[in-house]
Write a protein that holds these residues in place. Structure first.
Motif, PDB file in Angstrom:
ATOM      1  N   ARG A  98       0.820  -1.204   0.000  1.00 20.19           N
ATOM      2  CA  ARG A  98       0.000   0.000   0.000  1.00 20.19           C
ATOM      3  C   ARG A  98       0.859   1.262   0.000  1.00 20.19           C
ATOM      4  O   ARG A  98       0.586   2.216  -0.717  1.00 20.19           O
ATOM      5  CB  ARG A  98      -0.913  -0.019   1.235  1.00 20.19           C
ATOM      6  CG  ARG A  98      -1.985   1.018   1.205  1.00 20.19           C
ATOM      7  CD  ARG A  98      -2.952   0.786   0.075  1.00 20.19           C
ATOM      8  NE  ARG A  98      -4.011   1.773   0.077  1.00 20.19           N
ATOM      9  CZ  ARG A  98      -4.764   2.045  -0.981  1.00 20.19           C
ATOM     10  NH1 ARG A  98      -4.576   1.400  -2.115  1.00 20.19           N
ATOM     11  NH2 ARG A  98      -5.707   2.941  -0.907  1.00 20.19           N
ATOM     12  N   ASP A 134      10.877   2.666   6.744  1.00 17.56           N
ATOM     13  CA  ASP A 134      10.377   1.340   7.096  1.00 17.56           C
ATOM     14  C   ASP A 134      11.308   0.775   8.154  1.00 17.56           C
ATOM     15  O   ASP A 134      12.463   1.192   8.253  1.00 17.56           O
ATOM     16  CB  ASP A 134      10.357   0.418   5.863  1.00 17.56           C
ATOM     17  CG  ASP A 134       9.439  -0.776   6.038  1.00 17.56           C
ATOM     18  OD1 ASP A 134       8.329  -0.754   5.460  1.00 17.56           O
ATOM     19  OD2 ASP A 134       9.808  -1.733   6.762  1.00 17.56           O
ATOM     20  N   ARG A 170      13.892  -2.925   2.671  1.00 17.46           N
ATOM     21  CA  ARG A 170      12.758  -2.253   2.017  1.00 17.46           C
ATOM     22  C   ARG A 170      13.070  -0.787   1.763  1.00 17.46           C
ATOM     23  O   ARG A 170      12.712  -0.231   0.726  1.00 17.46           O
ATOM     24  CB  ARG A 170      11.498  -2.407   2.861  1.00 17.46           C
ATOM     25  CG  ARG A 170      10.974  -3.821   2.792  1.00 17.46           C
ATOM     26  CD  ARG A 170       9.669  -4.016   3.521  1.00 17.46           C
ATOM     27  NE  ARG A 170       9.223  -5.388   3.273  1.00 17.46           N
ATOM     28  CZ  ARG A 170       7.979  -5.750   3.026  1.00 17.46           C
ATOM     29  NH1 ARG A 170       7.026  -4.860   3.036  1.00 17.46           N
ATOM     30  NH2 ARG A 170       7.677  -6.998   2.775  1.00 17.46           N
ATOM     31  N   ASP A 197      -1.920  -1.938  10.925  1.00 20.01           N
ATOM     32  CA  ASP A 197      -3.011  -1.157  11.529  1.00 20.01           C
ATOM     33  C   ASP A 197      -2.756  -0.731  12.975  1.00 20.01           C
ATOM     34  O   ASP A 197      -3.073   0.389  13.363  1.00 20.01           O
ATOM     35  CB  ASP A 197      -4.312  -1.977  11.469  1.00 20.01           C
ATOM     36  CG  ASP A 197      -4.646  -2.412  10.051  1.00 20.01           C
ATOM     37  OD1 ASP A 197      -4.071  -1.848   9.099  1.00 20.01           O
ATOM     38  OD2 ASP A 197      -5.479  -3.328   9.898  1.00 20.01           O
ATOM     39  N   HIS A 218      -0.743   2.577  13.560  1.00 25.58           N
ATOM     40  CA  HIS A 218      -1.150   3.858  12.964  1.00 25.58           C
ATOM     41  C   HIS A 218      -0.974   5.028  13.925  1.00 25.58           C
ATOM     42  O   HIS A 218      -0.464   6.078  13.563  1.00 25.58           O
ATOM     43  CB  HIS A 218      -2.615   3.778  12.489  1.00 25.58           C
ATOM     44  CG  HIS A 218      -2.767   2.959  11.233  1.00 25.58           C
ATOM     45  ND1 HIS A 218      -3.970   2.795  10.594  1.00 25.58           N
ATOM     46  CD2 HIS A 218      -1.873   2.244  10.514  1.00 25.58           C
ATOM     47  CE1 HIS A 218      -3.804   2.024   9.517  1.00 25.58           C
ATOM     48  NE2 HIS A 218      -2.541   1.668   9.460  1.00 25.58           N
ATOM     49  N   GLU A 260      -4.098   5.503   6.517  1.00 19.55           N
ATOM     50  CA  GLU A 260      -4.794   4.348   5.946  1.00 19.55           C
ATOM     51  C   GLU A 260      -5.888   3.842   6.867  1.00 19.55           C
ATOM     52  O   GLU A 260      -5.871   4.059   8.071  1.00 19.55           O
ATOM     53  CB  GLU A 260      -3.784   3.229   5.616  1.00 19.55           C
ATOM     54  CG  GLU A 260      -3.430   3.161   4.156  1.00 19.55           C
ATOM     55  CD  GLU A 260      -4.641   3.181   3.223  1.00 19.55           C
ATOM     56  OE1 GLU A 260      -5.763   2.848   3.650  1.00 19.55           O
ATOM     57  OE2 GLU A 260      -4.482   3.550   2.048  1.00 19.55           O
ATOM     58  N   GLY A 274      -8.062   6.480   4.439  1.00 21.22           N
ATOM     59  CA  GLY A 274      -7.990   5.513   3.333  1.00 21.22           C
ATOM     60  C   GLY A 274      -9.319   4.831   3.054  1.00 21.22           C
ATOM     61  O   GLY A 274      -9.334   3.734   2.502  1.00 21.22           O
ATOM     62  N   TRP A 297       0.648 -10.422   9.162  1.00 20.48           N
ATOM     63  CA  TRP A 297       0.355  -9.785  10.459  1.00 20.48           C
ATOM     64  C   TRP A 297      -1.145  -9.673  10.727  1.00 20.48           C
ATOM     65  O   TRP A 297      -1.588  -9.644  11.865  1.00 20.48           O
ATOM     66  CB  TRP A 297       1.024  -8.403  10.555  1.00 20.48           C
ATOM     67  CG  TRP A 297       0.760  -7.436   9.430  1.00 20.48           C
ATOM     68  CD1 TRP A 297       1.555  -7.243   8.335  1.00 20.48           C
ATOM     69  CD2 TRP A 297      -0.351  -6.533   9.273  1.00 20.48           C
ATOM     70  NE1 TRP A 297       1.003  -6.291   7.510  1.00 20.48           N
ATOM     71  CE2 TRP A 297      -0.170  -5.824   8.065  1.00 20.48           C
ATOM     72  CE3 TRP A 297      -1.480  -6.251  10.043  1.00 20.48           C
ATOM     73  CZ2 TRP A 297      -1.058  -4.864   7.598  1.00 20.48           C
ATOM     74  CZ3 TRP A 297      -2.379  -5.292   9.582  1.00 20.48           C
ATOM     75  CH2 TRP A 297      -2.164  -4.615   8.375  1.00 20.48           C
ATOM     76  N   HIS A 331     -10.136  -4.853  10.048  1.00 20.80           N
ATOM     77  CA  HIS A 331      -9.165  -4.557   8.994  1.00 20.80           C
ATOM     78  C   HIS A 331      -9.844  -4.369   7.637  1.00 20.80           C
ATOM     79  O   HIS A 331      -9.540  -3.428   6.908  1.00 20.80           O
ATOM     80  CB  HIS A 331      -8.138  -5.686   8.903  1.00 20.80           C
ATOM     81  CG  HIS A 331      -7.230  -5.545   7.721  1.00 20.80           C
ATOM     82  ND1 HIS A 331      -6.200  -4.631   7.687  1.00 20.80           N
ATOM     83  CD2 HIS A 331      -7.242  -6.151   6.510  1.00 20.80           C
ATOM     84  CE1 HIS A 331      -5.603  -4.693   6.509  1.00 20.80           C
ATOM     85  NE2 HIS A 331      -6.219  -5.607   5.773  1.00 20.80           N
ATOM     86  N   HIS A 367     -14.225  -0.921   5.811  1.00 22.14           N
ATOM     87  CA  HIS A 367     -14.577  -0.237   4.555  1.00 22.14           C
ATOM     88  C   HIS A 367     -16.097  -0.242   4.362  1.00 22.14           C
ATOM     89  O   HIS A 367     -16.716   0.772   4.094  1.00 22.14           O
ATOM     90  CB  HIS A 367     -13.998  -1.003   3.363  1.00 22.14           C
ATOM     91  CG  HIS A 367     -12.680  -0.510   2.879  1.00 22.14           C
ATOM     92  ND1 HIS A 367     -12.413   0.799   2.627  1.00 22.14           N
ATOM     93  CD2 HIS A 367     -11.549  -1.181   2.547  1.00 22.14           C
ATOM     94  CE1 HIS A 367     -11.172   0.922   2.172  1.00 22.14           C
ATOM     95  NE2 HIS A 367     -10.629  -0.267   2.120  1.00 22.14           N
ATOM     96  N   HIS A 427      -9.445   0.384  -6.493  1.00 24.12           N
ATOM     97  CA  HIS A 427     -10.709   0.547  -5.770  1.00 24.12           C
ATOM     98  C   HIS A 427     -11.750   1.265  -6.625  1.00 24.12           C
ATOM     99  O   HIS A 427     -12.382   2.231  -6.177  1.00 24.12           O
ATOM    100  CB  HIS A 427     -10.489   1.262  -4.439  1.00 24.12           C
ATOM    101  CG  HIS A 427      -9.714   0.431  -3.462  1.00 24.12           C
ATOM    102  ND1 HIS A 427      -8.380   0.566  -3.274  1.00 24.12           N
ATOM    103  CD2 HIS A 427     -10.095  -0.577  -2.642  1.00 24.12           C
ATOM    104  CE1 HIS A 427      -7.955  -0.314  -2.366  1.00 24.12           C
ATOM    105  NE2 HIS A 427      -8.985  -1.022  -1.977  1.00 24.12           N
TER     106      HIS A 427
END
Ligand SMILES: NC(=O)c1ccc[n+]([C@@H]2O[C@H](COP(=O)([O-])OP(=O)(O)OC[C@H]3O[C@@H](n4cnc5c(N)ncnc54)[C@H](O)[C@@H]3O)[C@@H](O)[C@H]2O)c1
Length: 527
Positions: free
Chosen positions: A144, A165, A170, A206, A209, A226, A253, A298, A311, A315, A467
């Motif tokens: 993401r 990160d 990464r 999550d 955050h 997000e 998000g 995770w 999670h 939405h 999306h």
């Protein structure tokens, strides 16, 4: 009969007289006077006709019926088609000899004609370069984070300044990806202290955050946070409180809100197309390989993801509140782990005898991995067996609810099923029912009034990004607001938090096997 324009006026009537020609078992054809030829249905506009047919003064119907229905089913079905009326009598009798009268009336234009325009009001969201660069820090360089970074920098004048990160690999790969001038860090304090950074993207797991968003607001940055806001209501409330104190721009998000499909449904509701909504039914069936990836990553620990309802389901639970402009009042829920409940045959896919036949074998799909992680996923714990016993999330869950507005509804989330993920929505109102499939980009409104043809909405073009187009509009809204050219996309903390409160209530209801009633205090924010 004629209006000022010379066209027949609404309310004008014409009487049809025999002879009528037979058409199939129950159908009849009447030739229409020339003045009606421009008022009938055509191939191009099969529902345009406002001509209505009466038998002895009583309305017949359905109008716009298929000719096959008229021929075979009869019972008063009819269609004004090009130069003729195709019709059936109500009782199946012969209209040439039954001594009944057949009159045609022109009905007025529907006063809801404007309903058919479901485009959001105002200018389409566009981007033009701001007066100065907008510099971004991306925190969390997974699928993401990198996706949003690439989308953000596709707009002229938006620059990725920092990539952050906890994984050095990464960071190094992201620096290579975004090129010179991009700075990498494993320590979030560095971009936070950089006054040139305007924006922070929070794309870590999550439960982390709050640890990024709260200090980012405190440091005066705009934040793209997000979904879900957090995994606990307390964390979410703390983030929102920090945002309100900061005066900076927050974007969430919840990208479905900006997808043209849901925006059009909201427009239909705003125009009261359905009348008062009584029932809402939503479903999300996840592509099984996508679902399996949650079982090994995770997300499989509710301490990190809040559970799949939080999670992923956040939405959908957010969107139902957003569409109906309300919040949850009472929630019950049931769920379990059934598909992913077998004993694990091995700890990692690389060590498993069943890897050749297992439908859930690790492919790295739905994740972004570095070259080293791809070469040896086991070394990074990335190809964990989906049947691992330490996970505590469910793989199917159903929620039933009552919203503050009185609407009752259900939502289910299942990771089983076909490879295509699919979100469906049905809303039932007093005037109409709406049924849609997000992935098809189309919904249909079927009216209680049999005279009204169904209304079908289809997204224009399907190629406008993730999306269903929601990612791009969400980003544009955010960047424009950060550039000072558009209003803040999020202004109401209650509206921001209700989807998460809803999802957390569903999780509580499932775990405690009880009905959860939400009170005012459940939506309260830390001052
Ligand atoms: N809006 C949407 O539809 C949508 C879609 C996908 C993901 N998401 C959200 O985006 C976020 C990221 O999801 P993802 O799928 O990219 O996950 P991911 O696991 O692919 O990426 C998370 C990244 O965060 C890094 N990380 C972990 N702890 C960290 C820390 N303490 N500091 C810095 N980096 C850390 C990881 O190393 C990893 O690179 C999640 O909150 C997820 O819910 C939203």
């Amino acid at each position: 009969m004629a209006s000022d324009t010379g066209n027949p006026a609404p309310g004008s009537t014409w009487t049809l007289a025999p002879p009528f020609r037979r058409e199939g078992a129950l159908g009849w054809i009447a030739d229409l006077p020339a003045e009606l030829h421009g008022l009938t249905d055509t191939n191009e506009e099969p529902y345009r006709s406002r001509l209505r047919l009466c038998q002895d003064g009583d309305a017949m119907g359905p109008s716009h019926a298929s000719h096959d229905t008229i021929r075979r089913a009869g019972r008063g079905a009819y269609s004004f088609w090009i130069h003729a009326l195709y019709f059936s009598t109500v009782d199946g009798s012969d209209p040439n000899t039954n001594y009944r009268s057949y009159t045609v009336t022109l009905s007025p234009p529907p006063d809801e004609a404007s309903e058919l325009d479901l485009k959001p009001k105002g200018e389409p969201v566009q981007w033009s370069m701001s007066e100065r660069l907008l510099r971004c820090a991306i925190v969390g360089l997974g699928n993401r984070g990198l996706g949003l970074a690439q989308l953000a920098r596709s707009f002229a004048g938006v620059e990725i300044a920092w990539v952050v990160d906890r994984s050095e690999e990464r960071v190094a790969e992201a620096v290579r990806l975004f090129g010179r001038g991009v700075r990498g860090a494993t320590d979030f304090a560095l971009p936070l202290a950089d006054p040139a950074v305007d924006i922070v993207f929070v794309t870590v797991p999550d439960h982390l955050h709050r640890s990024i968003a709260e200090p980012a607001f405190r440091a005066g940055k705009h934040v793209f946070l997000e979904k879900p806001l957090a995994t606990t209501a307390a964390d979410a409330a703390a983030i929102l409180a920090a945002w309100r104190r900061s005066g900076r721009i927050l974007q969430l998000g919840y990208v479905l809100r900006q997808a043209p499909f849901y925006a059009a449904i909201r427009a239909a509701l705003c125009k009261d197309m359905l009348g008062p909504v009584r029932i809402a039914s939503l479903t999300e069936q996840l592509d099984v390989r996508h679902g399996a990836s949650f079982m090994r990553r995770w997300h499989s620990q509710s301490s990190q993801s809040g559970g799949l309802m939080v999670h992923k389901g956040c939405h959908d639970l957010d969107i139902i509140c957003w569409l109906l402009d309300t919040r949850p009042r009472t929630v019950s829920s049931f769920g379990g782990t059934d598909t992913f409940a077998e004993p694990p045959p091995a700890q990692f896919c690389s060590q498993c005898d069943r890897r050749a036949v297992c439908p859930f074998v690790d492919t790295g799909l739905h994740e972004r991995r570095t070259a080293a992680e791809l070469a040896d996923p086991t070394a990074y714990g990335l190809d964990r067996c989906v049947f691992r016993t330490d996970k505590d999330i469910v793989d199917n869950q159903v929620v039933s609810f009552v919203l503050d507005s009185g609407v009752r509804g259900t939502f289910y989330l299942a990771v089983q099923g076909p490879i295509r993920s699919e979100r469906r929505i049905t809303l039932i109102g007093d005037r109409a029912r709406l049924d849609g499939i997000f992935e098809d980009g189309t919904f249909t409104v079927t009216f209680t009034d049999p005279e009204r043809p169904p209304f079908v909405w289809t997204a224009e073009g399907r190629s406008h990004g993730g999306h269903g187009g929601g990612d791009r509009v969400t980003m544009l809204e955010f960047l424009n607001a950060c550039a000072g050219r558009a209003p803040a996309p999020v202004t109401d903390a209650q509206e921001a938090i209700r989807g998460l409160v809803f999802a957390l209530a569903a999780e509580r209801a499932r775990r405690e096997e009880r009905v959860v009633r939400l009170e005012e205090g459940d939506f309260a924010l830390v001052p």
